[in-house]
Write an enzyme that holds these catalytic residues in place. Structure first.
Site, PDB file in Angstrom:
ATOM      1  N   CYS A  29       0.883  -1.151   0.000  1.00 44.19           N
ATOM      2  CA  CYS A  29       0.000   0.000   0.000  1.00 44.19           C
ATOM      3  C   CYS A  29       0.924   1.205   0.000  1.00 44.19           C
ATOM      4  CB  CYS A  29      -0.840   0.067   1.276  1.00 44.19           C
ATOM      5  SG  CYS A  29      -2.004  -1.294   1.461  1.00 44.19           S
ATOM      6  N   ARG A  54       1.593   1.724  -5.795  1.00 38.41           N
ATOM      7  CA  ARG A  54       1.709   0.718  -4.735  1.00 38.41           C
ATOM      8  C   ARG A  54       0.383   0.026  -4.435  1.00 38.41           C
ATOM      9  NH1 ARG A  54       6.471   1.172  -1.978  1.00 38.41           N
ATOM     10  NH2 ARG A  54       5.608  -0.183  -0.394  1.00 38.41           N
ATOM     11  N   TRP A 103      -4.066  -1.674  -1.470  1.00 34.97           N
ATOM     12  CA  TRP A 103      -4.137  -2.907  -2.274  1.00 34.97           C
ATOM     13  C   TRP A 103      -4.731  -3.936  -1.330  1.00 34.97           C
ATOM     14  CZ3 TRP A 103      -2.196  -7.937  -2.551  1.00 34.97           C
ATOM     15  CH2 TRP A 103      -2.157  -8.513  -3.817  1.00 34.97           C
ATOM     16  N   ASN A 129       0.140  -0.475   6.284  1.00 39.20           N
ATOM     17  CA  ASN A 129       0.589  -1.263   5.133  1.00 39.20           C
ATOM     18  C   ASN A 129       1.126  -2.569   5.682  1.00 39.20           C
ATOM     19  OD1 ASN A 129       1.761  -2.344   2.863  1.00 39.20           O
ATOM     20  ND2 ASN A 129       3.528  -0.969   2.898  1.00 39.20           N
ATOM     21  N   GLY A 130       0.518  -3.679   5.307  1.00 42.30           N
ATOM     22  CA  GLY A 130       1.011  -4.966   5.786  1.00 42.30           C
ATOM     23  C   GLY A 130      -0.140  -5.902   6.096  1.00 42.30           C
ATOM     24  N   GLU A 512      10.405 -12.430 -21.093  1.00 45.43           N
ATOM     25  CA  GLU A 512      10.019 -11.077 -20.680  1.00 45.43           C
ATOM     26  C   GLU A 512       8.983 -10.482 -21.642  1.00 45.43           C
ATOM     27  OE1 GLU A 512      10.071  -9.288 -18.242  1.00 45.43           O
ATOM     28  OE2 GLU A 512       9.996  -7.188 -18.832  1.00 45.43           O
ATOM     29  N   LYS A 516       5.357  -9.213 -20.322  1.00 45.50           N
ATOM     30  CA  LYS A 516       4.863  -7.843 -20.516  1.00 45.50           C
ATOM     31  C   LYS A 516       3.484  -7.855 -21.160  1.00 45.50           C
ATOM     32  CE  LYS A 516       6.732  -5.796 -18.403  1.00 45.50           C
ATOM     33  NZ  LYS A 516       7.880  -6.164 -17.650  1.00 45.50           N
ATOM     34  N   GLU A 519       0.780  -9.050 -18.676  1.00 45.47           N
ATOM     35  CA  GLU A 519       0.497  -8.044 -17.649  1.00 45.47           C
ATOM     36  C   GLU A 519      -0.295  -6.868 -18.191  1.00 45.47           C
ATOM     37  OE1 GLU A 519       3.940  -7.122 -14.666  1.00 45.47           O
ATOM     38  OE2 GLU A 519       4.755  -7.266 -16.681  1.00 45.47           O
ATOM     39  N   HIS A 535       9.989 -30.028 -28.975  1.00 43.80           N
ATOM     40  CA  HIS A 535       9.678 -30.907 -27.844  1.00 43.80           C
ATOM     41  C   HIS A 535       8.263 -30.668 -27.326  1.00 43.80           C
ATOM     42  CE1 HIS A 535      13.821 -32.251 -27.790  1.00 43.80           C
ATOM     43  NE2 HIS A 535      14.161 -30.980 -27.940  1.00 43.80           N
ATOM     44  N   LYS A 638       2.969  -2.552  -7.669  1.00 47.10           N
ATOM     45  CA  LYS A 638       4.379  -2.560  -8.049  1.00 47.10           C
ATOM     46  C   LYS A 638       5.285  -3.257  -7.044  1.00 47.10           C
ATOM     47  CE  LYS A 638       7.737  -0.067 -10.535  1.00 47.10           C
ATOM     48  NZ  LYS A 638       7.734  -1.080 -11.597  1.00 47.10           N
TER      49      LYS A 638
HETATM   50  C1  F6R Z   1       6.852  -7.245 -14.181  1.00 46.89           C
HETATM   51  C2  F6R Z   1       7.313  -6.803 -12.884  1.00 46.89           C
HETATM   52  C3  F6R Z   1       7.493  -7.836 -11.829  1.00 46.89           C
HETATM   53  C4  F6R Z   1       8.716  -7.493 -10.957  1.00 46.89           C
HETATM   54  C5  F6R Z   1       8.788  -8.463  -9.770  1.00 46.89           C
HETATM   55  C6  F6R Z   1       9.985  -8.163  -8.900  1.00 46.89           C
HETATM   56  O1  F6R Z   1       6.719  -6.182 -15.059  1.00 46.89           O
HETATM   57  O2  F6R Z   1       7.521  -5.641 -12.667  1.00 46.89           O
HETATM   58  O3  F6R Z   1       7.571  -9.123 -12.350  1.00 46.89           O
HETATM   59  O4  F6R Z   1       9.860  -7.580 -11.736  1.00 46.89           O
HETATM   60  O5  F6R Z   1       7.627  -8.348  -9.006  1.00 46.89           O
HETATM   61  O6  F6R Z   1       9.946  -6.865  -8.404  1.00 46.89           O
HETATM   62  P1  F6R Z   1      11.244  -6.185  -7.821  1.00 46.89           P
HETATM   63  O7  F6R Z   1      12.213  -6.004  -8.938  1.00 46.89           O
HETATM   64  O8  F6R Z   1      10.782  -4.894  -7.228  1.00 46.89           O
HETATM   65  O9  F6R Z   1      11.776  -7.133  -6.779  1.00 46.89           O
END
Ligand code: F6R
Length: 643
Positions: A29, A54, A103, A129-130, A512, A516, A519, A535, A638
Site C-alpha cells: 500500500c 503501490r 491494495w 501497510n502490511g 520477458e 509484458k 500483464e 519438444h 508494483k
Molecule cells: C513485471 C514486474 C514484476 C517485478 C517483480 C519483482 O513487469 O515488474 O515481475 O519484476 O515483481 O519486483 P522487484 O524487482 O521490485 O523485486
C-alpha cells in the site's frame, strides 16, 4: 492482569522480532504523513498520487483539523474517486494528516474498508501497510470488551487496539510501542490523535517506511516519492522501530523504547523524475528513458577504459576471487534480468551461475557455503520473497550482493554490498527501464569479477567496456522503431495469443516479452527457448499465430543463429506469422519473416538490452489499442511485499 496487559501479551509470540511467523508477511500500500504549515490535504494527495503504483483499489486521508477534531475522507476505487469525493464533501484544513492508497487483502476494496480507520471514539486515526496475522485473536479480545467493528480489515483492529491502549497510557508513542510488541505479521503503521495536534507516530516491521526531513515540517512515506516534491533530505527507518515526527523534531526508538540515531541521505532524483512529463503514460515515458537507465547505471563504473564497480572493490578482491558459485535470486521480470546476467557472468568470470526464483530458493534446502555468492535483483528492494531469500542466504553463510533501484530499501540494507541501478523512479507497475538497468548492472558485476579473476584478457575487457558505453545511443536508435511496432500492435489488437521464441540470451527476452504482454494486454502469451519448440510447443502453431522470434547475432555463434533461422522456417511452414527481431544486416531472416524489426549491432551478449525494447513497446501499444490502463494493470501492484 489489567486490561492493557491482557491485550499486550500473547502466549504465542511475545515480540514480532522473535516470532516464528516472521516470514509469512505483508502486502503493498502507499502511505504518507505530514506535519507542517503547508496545505496538508494537498501534500497528502500529491504523496498518494506519486505512490498510487503501490495500490489502487481505494484511498483515504485523515486530517487533524484546526478545530481539534479528526476528519476523514475515503473512497473505493482509484485515487481520482477520492479527489472527486473531496470536491463534493471537502475536509476541513489542518496542519497534520495521514493518507493511504490501498491494495486490498483482508476485506474487499470498499469505502468502509479503505483506510484510515478510527479508534478512541473517533479521536485517533490509523493507516497500515502490511498484514496483521494475529488480528483475529486481538479482535476477539476487543469484541469481548464491547468494541464493535464496521470494517473487516485487520487495520480496523489495530486502530481500535491503539485507541484502547492509548486510553490506558495517555501517550501515543508509548501506546504505539506497546501495541507493536503485540502484533504479528508485517506492518507500517501511522497514527494521529486529537490530543497531540502536531504529532504523527509511526512504526515499521517488515514493511517500508522513510522519513522526509524539512524545515519546520516533516514527512513520512512508504517511498521517498511521497515527499520528494518538498524535500531531498530523507532518512530510512530500520526494522522494528517507532518514529515520532512533529514540525521541528524526529525521534526514533526501537520497539523497546531505546533511542536510535537516524541516518540522513540525499534523494538522488527530483520530483520531475516521477512526473509523466507530458507523456500519455508513465510507461511510455519510462520506455523512452531506457537509454538513460543504461547510461546512468554504467556512469562512474568504467575507469580508464575498464569496468570497475566501487561497491565491489569495497567488498574486496579476496572475497570475489574466492567465490566458487553464484546464485541469482529474483522474481518476475527481475528474474529474467538474472537469467541474462547468468549467461554473461558465467562466460566472463568462469564461475558456475544459476538463477533461482526467490520464492523457490529457500524451500529447496539449497547447498550454500561461505564461497557461495548470492546476488539478489530487485527494482523496489522490498519484494518480500527476495528479501527472505537474502536473509536465508546470509543465515546459511553466503556472501550477498543486491542489485537494487531504490536507495535505502530493505534488501540492500540486508546485503553485504549493493550495486544500485540508476534507472530513476519507475512508476508504471510493469517494469521496463529498471529491467535494462538490472541487466546492465549484472554485466558490470560480471566484467568486474572477470577482471579481478583475470578470466578475460585486458584487451577484450576494454572492448566490452567500450561496447557497453555505446549501448545507450543504440537503445535510442531502437526507440525509432516505435511507430512501426505501434502499427503492428494495432493490427494484432484482437489476437488471442502471442508466442515468443529466443535462444541463449534471447531466451529470457522471449520470457520477458510474454510477461509484458500478459500483464499489460491480458493476452495469453508464452515465451519458449527456441530449441524446445520441437519438444512440444510447436503443436500450438496454427494458421496466423503471431510469433516473435529474437534472432541471435550471426556474429556470435553462427550455429545458434542458423538453428533459430531453421526454427523460423519450421513455424512459418505451419502458418505462423513471424515477427523477427534481428540485428541490422542479418539477411538470413529476411526471406522467412513476415516482419523484421532491426536492432543495431552490439556485442552479442549485450543484445538483450536492445531486443527487449520493441517487445516493451509492443505490449504497451497493444494494451493501449485495447483501451487498457498501461500504468496500472488489473490485480497488480508494483511493490510485491507478499510472500
Ligand atoms: C513485471 C514486474 C514484476 C517485478 C517483480 C519483482 O513487469 O515488474 O515481475 O519484476 O515483481 O519486483 P522487484 O524487482 O521490485 O523485486
Amino acid at each position: 492482569m489489567g486490561v492493557v496487559g491482557s491485550l499486550l501479551t500473547s502466549p504465542f509470540c511475545p515480540k514480532p522480532a522473535h516470532c516464528p511467523t516472521w516470514t509469512k508477511l505483508g502486502y503493498m500500500c502507499g502511505i504518507v504523513g505530514y506535519v507542517g504549515k503547508k496545505d496538508t490535504i494537498a501534500v497528502l494527495m500529491g504523496g498518494l498520487k506519486r505512490q498510487e503504483y503501490r495500490g489502487y483499489d481505494s484511498a483515504g486521508i485523515a486530517i487533524l483539523t484546526e478545530q481539534g477534531t479528526i476528519e476523514t475522507a475515503k473512497k473505493a476505487g482509484k485515487l481520482q474517486a477520492l479527489v472527486d469525493l473531496l470536491q463534493t464533501s471537502p475536509v476541513s484544513p489542518g496542519h497534520t494528516g495521514i493518507g493511504h492508497t490501498r491494495w486490498a487483502t483482508h476485506g474487499g476494496p470498499t469505502d468502509v474498508n479503505a483506510h484510515p480507520h478510527l479508534g478512541d471514539g473517533g479521536k485517533l486515526a490509523l493507516i497500515h501497510n502490511g498484514i496483521i496475522e494475529n488480528f483475529a485473536e486481538i479482535k476477539a479480545e476487543l469484541l469481548a470488551k464491547g468494541y464493535e467493528f464496521e470494517s473487516e480489515t485487520d487495520t480496523a483492529v489495530a486502530a481500535v487496539m491503539l485507541g484502547d491502549v492509548y486510553a490506558q497510557v495517555g501517550d501515543l508513542r508509548e501506546a504505539m510501542r506497546l501495541v507493536v510488541n503485540r502484533l504479528e505479521g508485517a506492518f507500517t503503521l501511522l497514527a494521529v490523535h486529537t490530543d497531540a495536534p502536531h504529532l504523527i507516530v509511526a512504526a515499521r516491521h517488515n514493511s517500508p517506511l522513510v522519513i522526509g526531513l524539512g524545515e519546520g515540517e516533516n514527512f513520512l512515506g512508504s517511498d521517498v516519492a511521497a515527499f520528494v516534491e518538498y524535500t531531498q533530505r530523507a532518512a530510512a527507518v530500520g526494522q522494528n522501530q517507532v518514529v515520532a515526527i512533529t514540525p521541528d523534531a524526529v525521534e526514533v526508538t526501537d520497539f523497546d523504547g531505546n533511542p536510535v540515531a537516524i541516518e540522513e541521505y540525499e534523494i538522488a532524483w527530483d520530483a520531475s523524475a516521477s512526473d509523466k512529463g507530458g507523456w500519455s503514460s508513465f510507461m511510455a515515458k519510462e520506455i523512452t528513458e531506457n537509454p538513460d537507465a543504461v547510461a546512468n547505471t554504467v556512469r562512474g563504473r568504467v575507469v580508464d577504459g575498464l569496468v570497475e564497480v566501487p561497491e565491489l572493490t569495497e567488498l574486496g578482491d579476496d572475497i570475489l576471487n574466492g567465490i566458487s558459485r553464484i546464485i541469482l535470486v529474483a522474481c518476475g521480470t527481475a528474474s529474467y534480468a538474472g537469467m541474462v546476467g547468468a549467461y554473461a557472468i558465467e562466460q566472463w568470470a568462469r564461475i558456475p551461475v544459476e538463477v533461482q526464483l526467490s520464492h523457490e530458493f529457500r524451500y529447496r534446502d539449497p547447498v550454500i557455503t561461505p564461497e557461495t555468492l548470492v546476488i539478489s535483483i530487485s527494482q523496489s528492494g522490498e519484494t518480500m520473497d527476495t528479501l527472505m531469500a537474502v536473509k536465508y542466504a546470509r543465515e546459511q553463510g553466503a556472501r550477498t550482493i543486491s542489485v537494487c533501484n531504490t536507495q535505502g530499501a530493505t534488501i540492500p540494507r540486508e546485503s553485504d554490498a549493493v550495486v544500485y541501478t540508476h534507472a530513476g523512479p519507475e512508476v508504471a507497475v510493469a517494469s521496463t527501464k529498471a529491467f535494462v538497468a538490472q541487466i546492465t548492472a549484472l554485466y558490470l558485476i560480471g566484467l568486474h569479477i572477470a577482471r579481478s579473476k583475470k578470466t578475460v584478457d585486458e584487451k577484450e575487457l576494454r572492448r566490452l567496456a567500450t561496447d557497453l558505453q555505446a549501448l545507450p545511443a543504440k537503445v535510442t536508435k531502437v526507440l525509432e522503431t516505435g511507430e512501426k511496432i505501434a502499427q503492428l500492435a494495432k493490427w494484432m489488437s484482437d489476437t488471442p495469443s502471442v508466442l515468443f521464441l529466443g535462444r541463449h540470451v534471447g531466451y529470457p527476452i522471449a520470457l520477458e516479452g510474454a510477461l509484458k504482454l500478459k500483464e499489460l494486454a491480458y493476452i495469453h502469451a508464452e515465451g519458449f527457448a527456441a530449441g524446445e519448440l520441437k519438444h512440444g510447443p510447436i503443436a500450438l502453431i496454427d494458421h496466423g499465430q503471431p510469433v516473435f522470434v529474437i534472432v541471435p547475432s550471426p556474429r556470435g555463434s553462427a550455429l545458434i543463429h542458423s538453428k533459430v533461422v531453421s526454427n523460423i522456417q519450421e513455424i512459418r511452414a505451419r502458418g505462423a506469422r513471424v515477427i523477427a527481431i534481428a540485428e541490422q544486416g542479418d539477411a538470413a531472416v529476411l526471406p522467412y519473416a513476415d516482419e523484421v524489426i532491426q536492432i543495431p549491432l552490439a556485442d552479442p551478449m549485450f543484445e538483450p538490452i536492445l531486443a527487449v525494447v520493441p517487445l516493451q513497446i509492443f505490449a504497451m501499444e497493444l494494451a493501449d489499442a485495447k483501451g487498457l490502463d498501461v500504468d496500472q494493470p488489473r490485480n497488480l501492484a508494483k511493490s510485491v511485499t507478499v510472500e
